[in-house]
Design an enzyme around this catalytic site. Structure first.
Site, PDB file in Angstrom:
ATOM      1  N   ASP A 485       0.729  -1.386  -0.010  1.00  0.00           N
ATOM      2  CA  ASP A 485      -0.068  -0.055   0.185  1.00  0.00           C
ATOM      3  C   ASP A 485       0.753   1.130   0.026  1.00  0.00           C
ATOM      4  OD1 ASP A 485      -2.505   1.522   0.267  1.00  0.00           O
ATOM      5  OD2 ASP A 485      -3.150   0.433   1.914  1.00  0.00           O
ATOM      6  N   ASP A 555     -10.855   2.252  -3.390  1.00  0.00           N
ATOM      7  CA  ASP A 555     -11.139   1.978  -2.112  1.00  0.00           C
ATOM      8  C   ASP A 555     -12.717   1.947  -2.161  1.00  0.00           C
ATOM      9  OD1 ASP A 555      -8.939   1.407  -1.029  1.00  0.00           O
ATOM     10  OD2 ASP A 555      -8.936   3.048   0.349  1.00  0.00           O
TER      11      ASP A 555
HETATM   12  C1  DGJ Z   1      -5.804   1.689   1.682  1.00  0.00           C
HETATM   13  C2  DGJ Z   1      -6.296   0.690   1.314  1.00  0.00           C
HETATM   14  O1  DGJ Z   1      -6.768   0.831  -0.029  1.00  0.00           O
HETATM   15  C3  DGJ Z   1      -7.492  -0.204   1.884  1.00  0.00           C
HETATM   16  O2  DGJ Z   1      -7.891  -1.226   1.061  1.00  0.00           O
HETATM   17  C4  DGJ Z   1      -6.746  -0.519   3.222  1.00  0.00           C
HETATM   18  O3  DGJ Z   1      -5.618  -1.534   2.662  1.00  0.00           O
HETATM   19  C5  DGJ Z   1      -6.308   0.415   3.902  1.00  0.00           C
HETATM   20  N1  DGJ Z   1      -5.244   1.338   2.995  1.00  0.00           N
HETATM   21  C6  DGJ Z   1      -5.541  -0.098   5.181  1.00  0.00           C
HETATM   22  O4  DGJ Z   1      -4.782   1.148   6.002  1.00  0.00           O
END
Ligand code: DGJ
Length: 744
Positions: A485, A555
């Protein structure tokens, strides 16, 4: 299918042009042909349905003569002749479409290269020196008229799709360092015209992948990111057609994408003679790369192609290229496993018992990979602390990760883990120990986002730390997958540890180190797969896709919003990489309630994942999920490897959307149909399929929802394409799906 991609070379002579042919063992694609006619100094690259022709003109410039649909080898091109100037204001250097032009000699269009030398000189004029043709690769060497600055233009042709991979290498053979202030991989020049339309992708967090269209007008449009990373606001992809002449499956489309995960720019410019040029590379804003004596600088790759089959044809070529020639393990990359991810279920509240219980439930519905998201490390209770401290949190996992991983394995799933390696919370042991490891301008405030700062990965010690902890994590634990991430963009991009004139190298060195870590990890841990995530789809590009098996597009997991998001994503990127989770209803994004079946059908158009809180599911939800996962497995190869047709896009607030994917062997077609809202009792539009074998017989079968009464169970490809199929969809937020199977 195992394929050996060794390039076989053979020299042939074609109509007086010396040509080197390449072929791919066991592929049906005709070989790419690269030729050079010494009498006219004309290069020709023929690959699949595409031709690029370039000539060395009287000024020694490499001039584009043609790029587009495949031309006959009999079509003759005369010696290239520079364009006349438009006036005393626009000289030939500006009006001549060049493959790669440096800033100098009165150039006013976008340069491919601009250099400042230590003596203050900023003029650079490149001329052809030599070239080599090696199978499907062409290298053209150019040099400045007086200084020892060499630029090699590199082209690599993909025989299967006609996509060209371009890059340029600058070499400093002078006696002193110089600063590259702007650099591109090269310029794509379109046939002269005033009726072009540009398509590109824009977005923001939770709203990525919107397709935009606008005419190409005189002047310049710049698609870009200045964020240090790819960004969602623009994605480094473009498609251009002659306005109104191309739709989903008809008409000529030129397209391209940059393989770079740092700040980037693609400029689309119509010049004084109504020529359109597209130049792409690292962003020139705040750029400055110090290239020392003897050093070489290789640009990111700029990929370009042409399809005569509309924007859908362009994306099908890109999908095939990505799967067969770009992704890790190509062309034999594995199909994506069905995945479960804990994030939307447990947030930061992960612990051994809770994750084990979710894993047991996930296994019951046929999940193949269990992924624990954020919260497992350091003092990570929320997003205020812990990033940088990559030890297993002893309160949450008193016995380390092993018991959970063993449990997951005993349930016949593999185990994946979330990491965010390039970031640090100021509230962390790492930051307390190494406050100088972040991007910063000394004496200036550190701008935090999500309570975190960006580690300067360009620094060798930071690179070593990041590689070191990941390597250790993978050595000590049986981990099959990393979700990598990256939850903010850059601010204060300073690098005070190096001499001032070298500080801006950070824009390049950071990304090179990022790629090299991914590369080294893959090498050391070959079974580990990686997902590129950046708070959603902020780091998706053809650069990172060389090192990662899948990406997280957004997301936003609202299954209706996802139709538009996924539709935009697939213009540039293959559904094989598009992770799509089924999450809870009502969804947190819009508070919209959707049936579980609808949510599954939306996610099944990509790489299926589940992110719902299984602790709240009823027995009937498990039954539905089990059935849908099983069905997905029976169509997964088609969805992830097949040819995607957008029969009806969800763009422009459409009330319906329909996708169809035909498997590579042509034996299966899968159709997903979605209805936003019925109006005035109108029926759902009839579905006319594409890409079938018209003479073959196919049997049809709905695996969710219903076909209209009276639909034959079997008919010819011609019938399904021309008579079409009616489906029984009424109401709001309805969905159905069916398959066609070819009879043998
Ligand atoms: C952002 C990601 O896009 C989410 O899926 C998740 O992993 C969060 N970060 C976790 O902090």
């Amino acid at each position: 299918m195992m394929r050996n991609f060794a390039w076989l070379c053979r020299a042939v002579v074609l109509l007086g042009i010396s040509v080197v042919a390449t072929s791919q063992a066991q592929t049906k694609a005709a070989p790419a042909l690269i030729g050079f006619d010494p009498s006219t100094k004309v290069f020709r690259i023929n690959a699949a349905d595409t031709t690029l022709v370039m000539g060395i003109n009287e000024s020694g410039q490499v001039q584009t003569l043609y790029w587009g649909e495949h031309l006959s080898a009999k079509d003759h091109f005369a010696v290239a002749k520079a364009m006349p100037g438009a006036s005393s204001f626009d000289l030939p250097v500006t009006t001549t479409p060049q493959e790669f032009v440096a800033w100098g000699g009165g150039l006013f269009v976008e340069p491919d290269l601009k250099i400042t030398f230590p003596d203050g000189n900023r003029d650079l004029v490149l001329k052809y020196v030599s070239h080599t043709i090696d199978a499907n690769r062409l290298s053209i060497v150019m040099k400045d008229i007086s200084r020892e600055v060499y630029v090699t233009l590199q082209y690599e042709a993909d025989a299967e799709t006609g996509i060209l991979r371009r890059s340029a290498v600058v070499e400093n053979r002078t006696e002193a360092p110089f600063t590259i202030e702007q650099i591109a991989a090269g310029t794509w020049n379109l046939p002269r015209g005033t009726d072009y339309r540009l398509r590109y992708l824009t977005g923001r967090w939770a709203g990525e992948w919107s397709l935009q269209e606008q005419p190409v007008n005189p002047g310049k449009v710049v698609l870009e990111s200045r964020r240090g990373t790819t960004g969602a606001q623009n994605n480094p992809w473009f498609a251009i057609d002659r306005s109104g002449s191309a739709d989903q499956d008809e008409g000529g489309v030129w397209f391209g994408a940059l393989g770079w995960s740092g700040s980037w720019q693609i400029s689309v410019e119509q010049d004084a003679l109504q020529q359109v040029r597209i130049t792409g590379g690292p962003n020139a804003f705040d750029f400055g790369y110090l290239l020392k004596k003897g050093e070489r600088f290789q640009t990111p790759c700029f990929y370009g192609g042409y399809s005569a089959h509309g924007i859908g044809g362009a994306s099908r070529l890109l999908h095939r290229f990505e799967v067969n020639s770009l992704l890790p393990h190509h062309p034999d990359s594995k199909l994506r496993p069905v995945l479960y991810n804990s994030w939307e279920a447990t947030g930061f509240d992960v612990d051994e018992a809770g994750q084990m219980s979710l894993a047991e439930k996930a296994a019951k519905i046929g999940v193949e990979r269990f992924v624990m998201d954020d919260g497992w490390f350091g003092q990570r209770k929320n997003d205020h602390a812990g990033l940088g401290d990559w030890y297993v949190n002893p309160q949450k996992f008193p016995h380390g990760l092993k018991p959970l991983i063993d449990k997951v394995h005993s349930l016949k799933m593999d185990f994946g883990l979330w990491v965010e390696p390039e970031m640090v919370n100021p509230d962390s042991d790492l930051y307390r120990k190494h406050p100088d490891w972040v991007l910063e301008f000394p004496g200036r405030p550190h701008t935090e986002a999500r309570h975190q700062l960006v580690l300067n990965l360009a620094r060798p010690d930071v690179r070593a730390y990041v590689y070191g902890f990941l390597d250790k994590l993978l050595k000590e634990n049986d981990i099959s997958f990393l979700k990598w991430d990256y939850n903010r963009n850059w601010s204060e991009p300073g690098w005070p540890a190096v001499p001032q004139e070298q500080e801006k190298n950070v824009y390049i060195d950071f990304i090179r180190n990022y790629y090299s870590i991914l590369d080294e990890l893959r090498h050391e841990h070959p079974k580990v797969e990686i997902e590129s995530c950046s708070g959603g789809g902020s780091r998706v590009d053809l650069g990172v896709m060389q090192y990662t098996d899948e990406v997280w597009p957004s997301d936003n997991t609202d299954a209706y919003d996802r139709l538009l998001i996924q539709n935009g994503f697939t213009y540039a990127y293959t559904p094989a990489t598009m992770m799509a989770w089924v999450t809870d209803s009502p969804n947190w994004v819009n508070n919209r309630a959707l049936s579980l079946e609808y949510r599954f059908l939306s996610s099944m158009q990509g790489s299926l994942g589940i992110g719902a809180n299984l602790n709240q599911w009823k027995p009937e939800d498990f039954a539905t999920a089990r059935q849908m996962v099983e069905r997905y497995k029976s169509i997964r190869e088609t969805v992830q490897r097949g040819a995607l047709y957008r029969l009806l896009t969800p763009e422009h607030n459409s009330e319906q959307s329909i996708t169809e994917t035909v498997s590579r062997d042509g034996d299966q077609a899968v159709v997903f149909a979605f209805l936003h809202s019925s109006q005035e009792n109108y029926p759902f539009p009839r579905i006319f399929l594409r890409g079938l074998d018209e003479g073959a017989t196919y049997s049809i079968s709905a695996f969710a929802g219903k076909l209209a009464e009276g639909t034959p169970t079997q008919a010819s490809g011609s019938y399904w394409e021309h008579h079409g199929i009616d489906v029984d969809l009424h109401g709001d937020f309805q969905a159905m799906a069916f398959t066609l199977k070819r009879s043998r």
